[in-house]
Design a protein around this motif. Sequence first.
Motif: not given
Length: 213
Positions: A185, A150-151, A154
């Motif tokens: 997030l 997910e980062y 992001l």
Amino acid sequence: MKYYPVFLDIRGKKCVVVGGGDVAARKAERLLDCGAKVFVISPNISPAIAALKEKKIISHIAARYSGDLINAAALVIGATDDEKTNAAISLDARKQGIPVNIVDDPQKCDFILPSLLQRGDLAITIGTGGKSPALARHLREELEAKYGKEYETLLNILGNLRVKMIKNEGIGKDWFESLLAEGILDSIKEKNKDKVKKTVQKITGEEVEFEFN
């Protein structure tokens, strides 16, 4: 010894790995990931390196190491199990002013390679000054559990927003913290694209296009 941390742009540059085993393969693969032109020097090569050679994404020099083979290299990595060869690699590279890394021998290195956690363009590195690769690996594994894919998504969103933010002074300085506080997030983890877009619109007033990683 205190090392100066730096990220190098090696895209399109000659980078040499001396050695044909599994360690050399891992070093070559990381260099390829960064866009380098990789040359592997070794009479014999592992199946992993042979696969890279077959795909024509590395250049293989099937010869024993000699100093002329590293001419004009941007950096050199020595990954052989022969101490005399490793010493020669280090000496030759330093004579030519080429940064050199000898695996598991910091005294012969101009730079050491940190343990790396990669999430797209997000790179989290852990260094122990060459004192304990095991500790670096342990910490990396802990971070892998905390910082998931997910980062990567992001960061792509933030990169797009930053371009717009520079042109739009109306976006407040605390927009990043506000996005996190709104749970962006979690929305990314859930792959809830509509919610992510609505959160970005609410906080920044901007529309953003992205894909989940």
